[in-house]
Design a protein around this motif. Structure first.
Motif, short mmCIF file in Angstrom:
data_model
loop_
_atom_site.label_atom_id
_atom_site.label_comp_id
_atom_site.label_asym_id
_atom_site.label_seq_id
_atom_site.Cartn_x
_atom_site.Cartn_y
_atom_site.Cartn_z
N SER A 87 0.27 1.70 -4.06
CA SER A 87 -0.73 2.10 -4.15
C SER A 87 -0.45 3.05 -5.20
CB SER A 87 -1.43 2.09 -2.68
OG SER A 87 -1.38 3.70 -2.89
N ASN B 192 0.93 -0.94 -0.16
CA ASN B 192 0.07 -0.09 -0.11
C ASN B 192 0.88 1.38 0.17
OD1 ASN B 192 -2.38 -1.49 0.15
ND2 ASN B 192 -2.64 -1.67 3.03
N ARG B 193 2.17 1.36 0.63
CA ARG B 193 2.59 2.80 0.70
C ARG B 193 3.96 2.70 -0.70
NH1 ARG B 193 4.52 1.29 7.65
NH2 ARG B 193 2.21 1.77 7.82
N THR C 7 -1.75 5.81 -4.01
CA THR C 7 -1.75 6.99 -2.91
C THR C 7 -0.12 6.65 -2.18
OG1 THR C 7 -1.99 5.65 -1.24
CG2 THR C 7 -4.17 7.04 -2.67
N SER C 8 0.56 6.15 -3.01
CA SER C 8 2.02 5.74 -2.82
C SER C 8 2.85 7.11 -2.55
CB SER C 8 2.47 4.77 -4.18
OG SER C 8 4.02 4.43 -3.42
N LEU C 9 3.73 6.47 -1.58
CA LEU C 9 5.18 8.29 -1.00
C LEU C 9 5.97 7.61 -2.29
CD1 LEU C 9 3.16 7.37 1.34
CD2 LEU C 9 5.33 7.51 2.91
#
Lengths: 430, 175
Positions: free
Chosen positions: A359, A355-356, A361-363
């Motif tokens: 995705s 997810n991190r 919205t990943s960083l």
């Protein structure tokens, strides 16, 4: 489609440069869909996505919709997603389970291997003898699998899957053996993201160990934000050494294989093993003994490109599928890979880390997407027609046909373009 | 029905109205912090063990069943927003602007009354200069608790956008 000669196509690729047209020209994109995605083995999906008879999974080979299904006899098929009658896409959901496929338009039905099953009001075709294959949805020319990873080839000619995979098949062996049950399962959903750039930018970025310190400064550098990419690691990746100098990632190594495949490695072992990770290691030791287990846990390749449309990483194991839409538009689907038999908590941690990092919205990958978008725009300029892929490092050619060089070398990308030229310029087998 | 009872009913109805209004005001304040890019203040609204979850599938049962658009605990929120403050967060130069709207708010007390379950509909407009404006929308679910001075804290927030399983361009500011 423009009638480009092989000479013209060959003129677009120099030993250390490629012409911007390979990223910007819609006619070349159409040719790529025909000659690369129509001639190469292309990753479709994993057999574990269709475990039961009647299960299906829809995807594309290039721009062409296909269905991977498990037939009533237990065999996996890959067929075109098209009604033989009037061309309508038959299966309209991404995945599911059916007894028969039915076309919405005139109710023709097909078996779960794509063979024609039934034509409604067939008395209206007195002169036609229906053939279940000829009037089926149409099987792709070839499909094969290795450890459940299914690849399709729209062309009947060329090497078989194992030959095409070459050393990459060893990597799939390594992934399978790292699961306590000896096999993996593709489950846990999918991350889907889009970018306004050419599909090859993602492929090239995946073996670009030169960019992270700069593109990903906000999520990696000192003063940027650190977060652990893996359970058991203390913090994030630090690209900067104490005095603010960028640490080179050359040590990772780049390995260029025939057919455009490329890999980088390795992956350092987990620093602080959690209880679950220790349980996982114990399961492997029980099965393989301590020596073999140590071998299994040393990940010499962690980032492997199956040119043209798939990549796998062993860090939070996942499959990345590159799905071209247009010359300047690409979808990326990320599928978590579950090591069967490993503690459930390990898989949950894997999902959270994905997810991190992966995705929408990943960083991390959001900055890659920004680079692709700006490259697509930057290359519109006519001031410089060429893209530079000239970065090198000490390099050696191994007997296997593999080239071994440094992590930040652009040899991997040059390798992609050697394969690109072979596919694009090979005479059409008619 | 006696006069007294009616007045009691009115009183409880009025109390209920004030309660829902208080919840709404909190939600307006909360999403306003995101739109005003007061990300640190927004994060402080969460309880220490609070989290914010956006599923990637419409009927995803929980964050452990599959990947999510995001599933942030408070430490992860702080990392996410510290990154957005980094001078070279390339994918946010220039930064996105957002506008959240909330409607259809329902709130009910649970347990001893300190816990409040809230559902609402929302829309978020998202515009980053140079890119097309996007609209996200769907359903919010909150669990609120009363913190110091009776002020609401967010124990959990979930946002199910109706196109959660679409193929998305990057999303920087949470829904």
């Amino acid at each position: 489609m423009a009638g480009y000669s092989n000479d013209h196509i060959a003129s677009l690729v120099r030993p250390d440069q490629v012409h911007r047209d390979v990223y910007e020209d819609p006619d070349l994109f159409d040719l790529e869909m025909d000659r690369i995605f129509g001639r190469s083995w292309v990753y479709v999906g994993h057999e574990s996505q269709v475990p039961e008879p009647g299960d299906f999974f829809c995807t594309r080979v290039g721009l062409q919709p296909v269905v991977m299904s498990r037939h009533s006899d237990g065999t996996v098929y890959v067929v075109y997603n098209r009604c033989a009658h009037r061309g309508v896409k038959v299966v309209n959901e991404e995945c599911g389970n059916v007894g028969r496929f039915m076309c919405m338009y005139h109710g023709w039905t097909y078996d779960t291997n794509g063979d024609l099953d039934f034509v409604t009001q067939s008395e209206g075709y007195p002169d036609l003898e229906f053939d279940k294959l000829e009037h089926g949805m149409g099987r792709v020319a070839r499909w094969e699998s290795h450890h459940g990873f299914v690849f399709a080839n729209l062309s009947p000619d060329g090497p078989g899957l194992r030959e095409w995979l070459g050393e990459n098949s060893d990597f799939l062996d390594d992934v399978a053996v790292s699961a306590p049950d000896g096999e993996v399962e593709v489950t846990g959903g999918v991350h889907r993201y889009l970018y306004h750039g050419n599909w090859k930018m993602q492929v090239e970025n995946l073996i670009d160990m030169y960019h992270p310190a700069y593109s990903h400064e906000s999520s990696s550098a000192k003063g940027g934000q650190q977060f652990s990419r893996r359970e058991g690691d203390k913090g994030g990746i630090q690209f900067f050494e104490k005095r603010g100098k960028v640490k080179s990632m050359d040590g990772l190594g780049t390995h260029a294989l025939p057919n455009g495949h490329t890999w980088q490695g390795g992956l350092p072992p987990v620093e602080n093993m959690s209880e679950d990770h220790r349980a996982y290691v114990a399961l492997l030791e029980e099965k393989h003994g301590p020596n073999r287990t140590r071998e299994i846990l040393i990940k010499k390749r962690h980032n492997v490109i199956f040119y043209p449309n798939m990549a796998m990483q062993e860090l939070n194991p996942h499959i990345r599928v590159i799905r071209p839409l247009a010359v300047d538009r690409t979808e990326i689907f990320i599928y978590p890979v579950k090591l069967k038999g490993a503690p459930e908590k390990m898989f949950r941690d894997q999902l959270i880390n994905l997810n991190r990092t992966h995705s929408p919205t990943s960083l991390v990958q959001t900055d890659d997407v920004e680079a692709f978008t700006r490259a697509q725009e930057g290359m519109m300029t006519s001031g410089n027609e060429w893209v530079l892929l000239a970065r090198t490092g000490p390099q050696e050619s191994l007997e296997s046909g593999r080239i071994r060089t440094t992590g930040t070398s652009e040899e991997g990308m040059r390798n992609h373009y050697r394969a690109w030229l072979e596919y694009m310029c090979a005479d059409r087998p008619e | 029905m006696t006069k007294n009872n009616r007045s009691g009913d009115n009183q409880s109805a009025f109390g209920e109205l004030l309660f829902v209004r208080e919840v709404e005001q909190f939600l307006f304040y909360e999403v306003g912090l995101l739109d005003d890019r007061r990300f640190e203040d927004w994060t402080d609204l969460f309880t220490e063990d609070g989290y914010y979850w956006a599923p990637a599938e419409i009927n995803q049962p929980d964050p452990a069943s599959g990947v999510s658009l995001f599933f942030d605990d408070v430490p992860m929120m702080r990392i996410r927003f510290a990154r957005l403050r980094h001078p070279r967060v390339h994918s946010q130069i220039p930064p996105s602007r957002t506008s959240h709207s909330i409607s259809n708010v329902t709130a009910k007390r649970s347990g001893t009354g300190d816990r409040v379950e809230v559902e609402a509909r929302f829309q978020m407009l998202d515009y980053r200069p140079g890119h097309d404006q996007r609209a996200f929308g769907g359903k919010y679910e909150y669990v609120l608790s009363r913190g110091d001075g009776g002020r609401f804290r967010i124990a959990s927030k979930k946002a199910v956008i109706i196109n959660c399983d679409d193929v998305h361009l990057p999303v920087a500011v949470p829904f």
